[in-house]
Design an enzyme around this catalytic site. Structure first.
Site, PDB file in Angstrom:
ATOM      1  N   ASP A  67      47.636  66.135  76.284  1.00 11.58           N
ATOM      2  CA  ASP A  67      48.191  65.585  74.881  1.00 11.58           C
ATOM      3  C   ASP A  67      47.043  65.310  74.241  1.00 11.58           C
ATOM      4  O   ASP A  67      45.829  64.976  74.694  1.00 11.58           O
ATOM      5  CB  ASP A  67      49.137  64.233  75.163  1.00 11.58           C
ATOM      6  CG  ASP A  67      48.672  63.367  76.414  1.00 11.58           C
ATOM      7  OD1 ASP A  67      47.443  63.651  76.839  1.00 11.58           O
ATOM      8  OD2 ASP A  67      49.515  62.592  76.631  1.00 11.58           O
ATOM      9  N   GLU A 125      52.756  60.439  71.648  1.00 16.62           N
ATOM     10  CA  GLU A 125      52.780  59.049  71.530  1.00 16.62           C
ATOM     11  C   GLU A 125      54.225  58.754  70.805  1.00 16.62           C
ATOM     12  O   GLU A 125      54.980  57.705  71.323  1.00 16.62           O
ATOM     13  CB  GLU A 125      51.992  58.384  70.937  1.00 16.62           C
ATOM     14  CG  GLU A 125      50.481  58.404  71.747  1.00 16.62           C
ATOM     15  CD  GLU A 125      50.472  57.621  72.857  1.00 16.62           C
ATOM     16  OE1 GLU A 125      51.522  56.873  72.950  1.00 16.62           O
ATOM     17  OE2 GLU A 125      49.609  57.840  73.591  1.00 16.62           O
TER      18      GLU A 125
END
Length: 364
Positions: A67, A125
């Site tokens: 990520d 997120e």
């Protein structure tokens, strides 16, 4: 580019979900600097990057995901490579990207005869960016997916995972109470939405749930200190073993909220934000990984289910998957999303080596 140097550059330029424009440029530049024609590099999911390594045409791929987004947190580390803006890589995604980059370099230099797809994924997120990545790679034949997440809950050179659900499903939820405004001097002529919200919280927080957590972390409401609030919103998160359990909790939220407004007036509404399915670790991959790390004298912990949310769960719904915690603590225990969270550079080479050797030996 050196992977440590890459980490320093990324750490200084964190960007929030789906705004990772500079991050994408940095990654594209670093990958192209490898000057290896075997690596096919593209943009994906708007602000992400995908790199394909396919030495064996027609065979399935191993997917490795990192990520890339940061958080809207002011950094407090006083590190020489601290963030230059008001965001921070307080969840270690700069480390994840650098480990993935080092892993790519190792695979290229070793001429490993396996196909890989490397995903530098945006929007983990808050945006469940994994969904958009999956839409764009559905034509690829992927046989398994792998990812790690750094944490200072565990010591450096310690890995932790479990069979089945590693990370709980995570659902963002907003509960809004609507009342009626009036001057506080005549509050009885109004319907106080703050009061409704507080009554709901008192009743709801007396409930308990099995293998689930439901909490509200933010409240917004009211127009002025001397006006009865016409609207108040509770913003929270539900973490559970499955989305089925989450729906049961939402039904309970509705039940409690309905009882509050029936008694005291007003109305309520519920809306959902991002929904992350649970991260499920494949039994066979778990056993192979546990055997590998123990054989190599790496500390292994079966950590059971954690209530951490992770959109790698979308990948684990599609492919046999393995995810694990990579311990980074050398005494400090700040926790993720903390303005002082700062893994040491040395974890990059170490965990890239762990993943590389595991994948090199893996036969599945």
């Amino acid at each position: 580019m050196d992977s440590i140097e890459l980490r320093h550059i990324l750490h200084q330029n964190p960007e929030i979900s789906f705004r990772e424009f500079e991050t994408q440029k940095i990654l594209l530049s670093a990958l192209k600097d490898l000057k290896d024609e075997r690596l096919k590099i593209y943009k994906i999911a708007g602000t992400g990057v995908i790199a394909l390594y396919e030495p064996k045409k027609g065979e399935p791929f191993i997917l490795y995901r990192s990520d890339i987004d940061g958080l809207p947190i002011e950094e407090e580390t006083e590190w020489e490579f601290a963030s230059k803006n008001s965001n921070m890589h307080a969840c270690g995604h700069d480390v994840h990207m650098s480990i993935a980059y080092e892993l790519i370099k190792k695979i290229l230099s070793s001429n490993i005869e396996k196909n890989f797809v490397f995903i530098f994924q945006p929007g983990e997120e808050t945006g469940a960016g994994a969904r958009y990545v999956l839409d764009e790679i559905e034509e690829l034949d992927i046989k398994l997916a792998l990812a790690l997440h750094v944490t200072d809950e565990y010591d450096f050179k310690t890995v932790a995972t479990t069979k089945g659900v590693l990370f709980a499903s995570a659902t963002e939820i907003d509960l809004t109470f609507s009342g009626k405004a009036s001057h506080v001097a005549f509050y009885k002529s109004g319907i106080d939405s703050i009061y409704l919200a507080s009554k709901f919280l008192t009743e709801f927080y007396n409930l308990t749930f099995d293998k689930a957590i439901a909490r509200f972390g933010k409240i917004e409401g009211g127009n002025a200190r001397n006006i009865v609030s016409p609207q108040t919103t509770l913003m929270g998160s539900i973490r559970s073993e499955s989305l089925k359990i989450t729906e049961e909790i939402i039904n309970k939220i509705q039940e409690v909220a309905k009882s509050v407004v029936q008694k005291d007036g007003g109305e309520f509404s519920i809306s959902k934000g991002s929904i992350y399915p649970p991260v499920i670790v494949n039994d066979k991959l778990y056993e192979l990984f546990r055997e590998f790390v123990q054989k190599n004298n790496i500390q292994f912990i079966d950590c059971g289910m954690k209530y951490t949310g992770e959109d790698f769960g979308y990948f684990s719904q599609e492919y046999p998957s393995l995810m694990f915690w990579a311990g980074v603590s050398k005494g400090e225990k700040y926790g993720l999303h903390n303005p002082k969270f700062l893994p040491n550079d040395e974890v990059i080479l170490y965990y890239a080596d762990v993943v590389f050797n595991f994948l090199k030996e893996l036969e599945i």
